[in-house]
Scaffold this active site. Structure first.
Site, PDB file in Angstrom:
ATOM      1  N   GLU A 271      -4.576  -7.638  -6.432  1.00 18.15           N
ATOM      2  CA  GLU A 271      -3.209  -8.153  -6.565  1.00 18.15           C
ATOM      3  C   GLU A 271      -3.041  -9.410  -5.724  1.00 18.15           C
ATOM      4  OE1 GLU A 271      -0.402  -4.192  -7.280  1.00 18.15           O
ATOM      5  OE2 GLU A 271      -0.278  -5.326  -5.417  1.00 18.15           O
TER       6      GLU A 271
ATOM      7  N   GLU B 202       0.653   4.522   0.208  1.00 18.04           N
ATOM      8  CA  GLU B 202       0.583   5.598   1.194  1.00 18.04           C
ATOM      9  C   GLU B 202       1.141   5.177   2.543  1.00 18.04           C
ATOM     10  OE1 GLU B 202      -3.836   5.307   3.112  1.00 18.04           O
ATOM     11  OE2 GLU B 202      -3.752   6.075   1.046  1.00 18.04           O
ATOM     12  N   ASP B 203       1.229   3.856   2.787  1.00 17.49           N
ATOM     13  CA  ASP B 203       1.745   3.362   4.074  1.00 17.49           C
ATOM     14  C   ASP B 203       3.255   3.184   4.061  1.00 17.49           C
ATOM     15  OD1 ASP B 203      -0.803   3.301   5.060  1.00 17.49           O
ATOM     16  OD2 ASP B 203      -1.047   1.117   4.974  1.00 17.49           O
ATOM     17  N   THR B 204       3.806   2.562   2.987  1.00 15.49           N
ATOM     18  CA  THR B 204       5.194   2.098   3.075  1.00 15.49           C
ATOM     19  C   THR B 204       6.066   2.457   1.883  1.00 15.49           C
ATOM     20  OG1 THR B 204       4.688  -0.029   2.027  1.00 15.49           O
ATOM     21  CG2 THR B 204       4.415   0.078   4.417  1.00 15.49           C
ATOM     22  N   ARG B 205       5.529   3.199   0.892  1.00 17.24           N
ATOM     23  CA  ARG B 205       6.311   3.456  -0.310  1.00 17.24           C
ATOM     24  C   ARG B 205       7.655   4.097   0.010  1.00 17.24           C
ATOM     25  NH1 ARG B 205       5.272   3.728  -5.580  1.00 17.24           N
ATOM     26  NH2 ARG B 205       3.017   3.616  -5.293  1.00 17.24           N
TER      27      ARG B 205
ATOM     28  N   ARG C  72       0.872  -1.183   0.000  1.00 18.75           N
ATOM     29  CA  ARG C  72       0.000   0.000   0.000  1.00 18.75           C
ATOM     30  C   ARG C  72       0.901   1.222   0.000  1.00 18.75           C
ATOM     31  NH1 ARG C  72      -3.767   3.054  -1.319  1.00 18.75           N
ATOM     32  NH2 ARG C  72      -5.616   3.431  -0.026  1.00 18.75           N
TER      33      ARG C  72
END
Length: 1273
Positions: free
Chosen positions: A89, A25-28, A23
């Site tokens: 996915e 917005e969480d971990t990029r 995700r």
């Protein structure tokens, strides 16, 4: 079933090592970026999606990237479940895991695994929104939930237990490297392991990986068959799906070195990853270790287990020592280790490699590639035959022996040496199973290896049981993969195992068995046999004439089996005068063509169990005065011993069970005390043509063969044999009567009395269990018993010339009554049995009528050559399916109404029959009216489902009604009065169009040969039907599962139909093909020829026939492809003196099969030519010598059309009375080029002519109308 699907899935080419699902917005910019950088530094090709915004639908490129990755990492974070994209996915990742065995690693970043598994916390909130947005359909949301639960149960990493984050990244990268290396190992491991993959798939199916039960699966097979290789690949393939894994190689050796306790400690250390762990005993597991094991999902492979005690360590009754989903995979040669705890359907037997696989493996090992030099192909195949599909043997032979062969001489020498001195490495691997056998099983194994391979299992066990405990011994050998039993119940043994067994015998200090003809012959002629020899067998066909030494058997006091057999009918083993001794130990003696008149006087036969001396010169078993003891003998076969006259010695054999004396022509009588052989169950006297007197028979007899004997009457005791289930009395020409005593034959189901010409009557009482009574050529038989057995199902009487009548009442359960050539039979019983299904009356010339009412359940009524039969009952049974009235010359008419369910009606050669009922049954499939010379017409409407109509030589028939659409065969040869034929094309639109278009048979025919009075309209109708039939047939034959097929149509005429696009004078035609002629929808060719017959009479011999042969030539700029085909036509053997038109469908192989040879050259062709010839052929002579005389048969004209599937719809579009549809020509204007093959300069007999195009030029352009007027002929 998911596992089953994976076996057939096509695995995509792998473009990436790793796919990252996260995700953004969480971990990029945090964990995901660190992990990606670490993977990049480790040279791991990783796919990461850089798009910052995503929609609801996952992009196809992402799905492709997942499929093309070897491993997927799922980073579950707080908001992962809020993205529909991420969840899609996830679903696709798990699908690839199931289909392609893709590795999946879940990482729980800042979330608890249980929150993902059970969807609570932020995951619960996310699904509240999803359920609002995706209410219809809700199944998508349910798939997401299931996917999260599945993924959370996969072994992964939790950021809350592994920190700092840098350590987590390092551990994940190392795990990815390990799994990718493992995948690489699998791929490399399969290299050179030919045929292993299919075994791996089957074993993985048996493992049922989706089940949480703890399961044991066995891999069983002979030594060297590849069990370990299969287990290694399965282990490498699946180990990543388990929390702990352990592969123990060579358990048998490990236990021998370290004991069971050491083996157990080895397993525990690997599973619990504790090198210091040491259990004092294997029977007790400390509580703490037990709890750790029970919480661990483990994969354990035990390779080469030889004893149940080794498996018992892990099985422990209920397999509750390990965590849910654990699997134990065991390889063994001994199936018996599984008997306590492993179901038979969980044991996978590894079979030998298929021949092609074996050849490939040998090529890989011997030549380092898949194909040897051309000169060595024969040698390679010889080695493969020798190895018999055993991978280990193939690998050793290829890599150790034959890889060093540089010349043909080297190969020949190596092969010669191998057959003389088997490879020790192979022998040692195979011998282990033998070394573990006990004495009983060892002796049985060696006997099978030397003598019994290929015999029926019951015969082999019977012979073995004379010396050993065969039943249990054979079972053990089967379980140890040393022998097997085929589907036909024959005893089988792999060639290498047989060779190993025979080598054991050869190399033993005391040689106990001889089987090579050269060895046996030497022992018998040179007196070289020793006291150690127990068995000798020899095929006498393989030796030259030999003379046995008079003392050859003197030393062989242990000889228990002597088998001297042959099949060619010539004795090659001659005995000297004074030959008087055979060993007392003999239990089994077979000696074909035994040359002496009696057995040796010094042969003490007290141990003999079986004696087989077929085609011997015996006159008696022993000379008179010789004291004999036959107390042990159970079987005697002296068949075809034509000089045998005295068998009195048999009464000294109280244990005899089976006697075969068939063909003993000098045998006149049996001993009077024969009935004392209380254990006798089988007696064959068939062909004892001089046997006139038969004594009373023993009470336990089950089979009695008296065929071809000279007996005049049977002893009364035969009628009391309650166990007798087979009695053969055929061709007992002197037999006058059967016993009249009370019949107790309660087990005899069949009684055949064929050729008993002197039999005058049957006893009042026949066997009560009789189901079938067949009397043939019983010429003196005047009557049958008034009451036949109540259970009789079939009564067949053939050529019983004196039989005037049948019993008034036949058994109520009779199903079939067949009366053939019973010439005196004038009538049938007034009432036939109600259950009768088939009534067959052939050549009953005195039979004038049938009962007024036939049984209601009758299915088949066959009346053939019943020349006095003038009529049928007014009403036939409603359930009748088949009615044959062939050559019933007095029959003038049929009942007004035939049964509605009738499917087959044959009225051939009913010469007085003038008409048929107005309406035929709607379900009729076949109607045969061959040579019905008086028949003037057919019903106005034929049944719509009619498939075959045969009207050959119906010379009074003037017209045919409209023919049914699905009619497959019309044969009207020689209907010389036939003038009109209605066309089925007059009905528009077609009813049941789909059924018609999709209907296909292998062959269809419409033949109006020699129907010379057909008017122009009839000929036009036939050719119009030909166009539609050819198009429909061509279309249907291209449907899936339809076989290659053809159709042909013939009628008088001298013009090519106008719908044929390309036409030419003469016997050949050459056309220029339009560009793109071979495109989608091309389905073959319609071919046509006009044949001139000039006083031609076809061959009448059934073994000869006439046929057209044609050659198809397709030319390209640089190639020339030729196809030869033939059209067989069965012409009537009558004079033909007129022109005929033949039309048929031709579908070349390159159209039917994409794999056709040189297909690419065919389809690129720019020109095509067709050459037609006419032959008379015989099955005994080659075609080239039988080209017909052109003065009597020649091809005058020919035509060709290219067929396209799109044209069928236009043809079926509805056609007016005088219009025939012209198929759409799907070519461009510039394609219309016809190259003419001119032969004006040739003689008329050769069939000269010019190709022409029928129809206007404008007809080839896109039509403005779908129909046009034409005259077909």
């Amino acid at each position: 079933m998911a596992a089953a699907s994976s076996c057939s899935a096509i695995i995509p080419r792998k473009k990436y090592d790793v796919f990252l699902s996260f995700r953004g917005e969480d971990t990029r910019y945090t964990f995901t970026s660190h992990l990606y950088e670490a993977l990049r530094r480790a040279k791991i090709q990783t796919y990461i999606d850089y798009k910052l915004e995503r929609g609801d639908e996952i992009a196809p490129a992402l799905l492709e990237a997942i499929s093309e990755s070897k491993l997927s990492v799922i980073i579950f974070s707080k908001n992962y479940a809020s993205s529909a994209w991420c969840l899609d996915e996830l679903v696709h990742i798990l699908k690839c895991r199931d289909l392609y065995k893709q590795f999946v690693i879940p990482i729980f970043y800042g979330v608890d695994p249980s929150a993902v598994r059970k969807q609570f916390g932020s995951y619960a909130d996310a699904f509240v929104e999803h359920e609002k947005r995706f209410k219809d359909p809700m199944d998508k949301v349910l798939r997401w939930r299931e996917a999260l639960t599945t993924a959370a149960n996969i072994s992964g990493f939790d950021s809350q237990t592994i920190w700092p984050e840098s350590d987590l990244v390092k551990i994940v990268v190392n795990d990815i490297l390990a799994k990718l290396n493992c995948k690489l190992e699998i791929a490399r491991g399969l290299e050179g392991l030919v045929g292993v993959e299919k075994h791996v798939q089957q074993v993985e199916l048996l493992l049922c990986l989706n089940s949480l039960d703890v399961q044991i699966v066995g891999i069983w097979g002979m030594g060297g068959i590849g069990k370990t290789n299969i287990a290694e690949v399965v282990f490498a393939h699946l180990s990543s799906q388990f929390e702990a894994c352990c592969f123990i190689a060579d358990v048998r050796e490990s236990e021998a070195k370290h004991g069971l306790n050491g083996l157990w400690n080895q397993i525990l250390r690997k599973l619990l990853e504790d090198e210091n762990l040491c259990m004092a005993t294997s029977s007790l597991v400390p509580t703490f270790a037990r709890e750790r094991l029970r919480s661990t999902k483990a994969l354990i492979v035990l390779d080469d287990v030889s004893e149940f005690s080794q498996l018992e360590l892990l099985a422990r009754g209920d397999c509750n020592l390990f965590g849910p989903g654990s699997r134990i995979l065991v390889t063994t040669r001994n199936k018996r280790i599984f008997r306590n705890g492993v179901d038979n359907d969980k044991i996978y037997e590894v079979k030998e490699l298929a021949y092609d696989e074996a050849l490939e493996l040998f090529h890989l090992t011997a030549f380092r590639n898949k194909s040897p030099p051309g000169d060595y192909t024969t040698f390679a195949k010889e080695v493969v035959d020798y190895a018999g599909g055993n991978p280990l043997a193939l690998a050793i032979l290829g890599s150790v022996i034959f890889c060093h062969c540089k010349s043909k001489e080297d190969w020949e020498n190596a092969l010669r040496k191998l057959k003389k001195y088997p490879n020790e490495r192979i022998q040692n691997v195979l011998r282990f199973s033998y070394d573990g056998l006990e004495k009983n099983e060892r002796e049985i194994f060696l006997d099978i290896a030397c003598y019994h391979k290929g015999k029926r299992i019951d015969e082999a066990k019977r012979i073995l049981d004379e010396c050993f405990c065969a039943e249990e011994g054979v079972k053990i050998l089967v379980d140890l993969s040393l022998i097997s039993v085929s589907e036909r119940s024959t005893l089988q043994m792999h060639d290498l195992i047989q060779e190993m067994g025979r080598e054991i015998v050869k190399n033993s200090e005391k040689r106990s068995r001889l089987w090579l003809p050269s060895d046996v012959r030497r022992a018998l002629t040179n007196n070289t046999g020793t006291e150690d020899i127990e068995c000798m067998a020899m095929n006498m066909d393989l030796i030259k004439d030999s003379y046995v030494n008079v003392a050859s058997f003197e030393k062989m006091d242990k000889l228990r089996l002597l088998d001297l057999y042959c099949t060619r009918g010539v004795n090659k083993l001659h005995l000297p005068p004074g030959f008087e001794f055979l060993p007392e130990a003999l239990k089994y003696l077979r000696w074909h063509f035994y040359p002496l008149t009696s057995l040796p006087s010094r042969f003490s036969s007290e141990n003999l169990v079986e004696l087989h001396m077929r085609v011997s010169r015996l006159e008696q078993l022993w000379n008179k005065g010789v004291q004999i003891n036959l107390g042990s003998i159970k079987r005697i076969d002296l068949s075809y011993s034509e000089h045998l006259a005295d068998v009195s010695a048999l009464i000294e054999s109280p244990n005899l069970e089976r006697i075969l004396l068939g063909g003993c022509k000098s045998l006149v009588q049996l001993p009077s005390s024969f009935q004392n052989l209380a254990k006798l169950t089988f007696l064959s006297l068939n062909g004892c043509s001089n046997l006139k007197i038969l004594p009373e028979m023993p009470g336990n007899l089950e089979v009695l063969g008296l065929r071809g004997t000279a007996i005049e009457e049977l002893p009364s005791s035969i009628w009391s044999l309650e166990k007798l289930h087979r009695l053969t009395l055929n061709t007992c020409e002197e037999l006058k009567s059967l016993p009249s005593s009370t019949c107790r034959l309660n087990s005899l189901p069949i009684l055949h009395l064929l050729g008993c010409r002197s039999l005058e009557s049957l006893p009042v009482e026949l066997p009560s269990a009789l189901k079938e009574l067949y009397l043939s050529d019983c010429e003196s038989l005047g009557s049958l018993p008034a009451q036949l057995p109540s259970g009789l199902k079939e009564l067949k009487l053939r050529n019983c010339k004196s039989l005037g009548s049948l019993p008034v009442e036949l058994p109520s359960g009779l199903k079939r009554l067949e009366l053939i050539s019973c010439k005196s039979l004038g009538s049938l019983p007034v009432e036939l049995p109600s259950g009768l299904k088939e009534l067959k009356l052939i050549s009953c010339k005195s039979l004038g009528s049938l009962p007024v009412e036939l049984p209601s359940g009758l299915k088949e009524l066959k009346l053939i050559i019943c020349k006095s039969l003038g009529s049928l009952p007014v009403e036939l049974p409603s359930g009748l399916k088949e009615l044959q009235l062939i050559s019933c010359n007095s029959l003038g008419s049929l009942p007004v109404e035939l049964p509605s369910g009738l499917e087959y009606l044959d009225l051939s050669h009913c010469e007085s029959l003038e008409s048929l009922p107005v309406e035929l049954p709607s379900g009729l499939k076949e109607l045969k009216l061959i040579y019905c010379k008086s028949l003037g017409s057919l019903p106005v409407e034929l049944p719509s489902g009619l498939k075959e109509l045969k009207l050959i030589n119906c010379k009074s028939l003037g017209s045919l009604p409209k023919l049914p659409w699905l009619l497959e065969l019309v044969n009207a040869h020689g209907c010389t009065s036939l003038e009109t034929v209605s066309s089925p094309m007059r009905t528009a639109p077609i009813q049941g169009r789909d059924q018609y278009v999709n209907h296909s048979q292998e062959f269809e025919e419409l033949s109006f040969m020699n129907c010379v009075k057909l008017d122009q309209s009839a000929r036009s109708n036939i050719m119009a039907d030909a166009q539609l039939r050819v198009m429909r047939f061509a279309t249907a034959s291209r449907l899936p599962n339809n076989k290659p097929s053809t159709t042909n149509i013939v009628c008088p005429g001298n013009e090519i139909p106008k719908w044929m696009r390309y036409q030419s004078e003469g016997c050949s035609i050459n056309i220029k093909l339009p560009p793109h002629w071979f495109r989608q929808g091309f389905i073959g060719y319609a071919l046509c020829i006009v044949v001139a017959f000039n006083n031609y009479t076809p061959p009448s011999d059934i073994e000869n026939y006439s046929f057209f042969d044609w050659e198809t030539h397709h030319k390209t700029n640089n190639s020339h492809e030729v196809c030869c085909e033939g059209l067989v036509i069965c012409l009537p053997a009558i004079l033909i003196n007129s022109d005929h038109v033949f039309v048929w469908y031709f579908c070349p192989e390159f159209v039917r099969l994409e794999s056709a040879i040189n297909r690419e050259d065919w389809v690129k062709a720019s020109e095509a030519s067709f050459d037609f010839k006419f032959y008379e052929d015989s099955i005994y002579t080659p075609k080239e010598g039988n080209l017909s005389d052109p003065s009597t048969v020649r091809v005058k004209r020919c035509g060709v059309s290219l067929l396209y599937a799109q044209e069928i719809e236009k043809l079926l579009g509805g056609i007016d009375e005088d219009e025939v549809m012209e198929p759409k020509q799907a070519v461009e204007e510039e394609d219309i080029i016809i190259k003419t093959k001119r032969r004006r300069d040739e003689s008329e007999l050769s069939g000269s002519g010019t190709a022409s195009f029928k129809g206007d030029y404008n007809d080839l352009l896109p039509p403005q109308s779908s129909k046009r007027k034409i005259n077909v002929m």
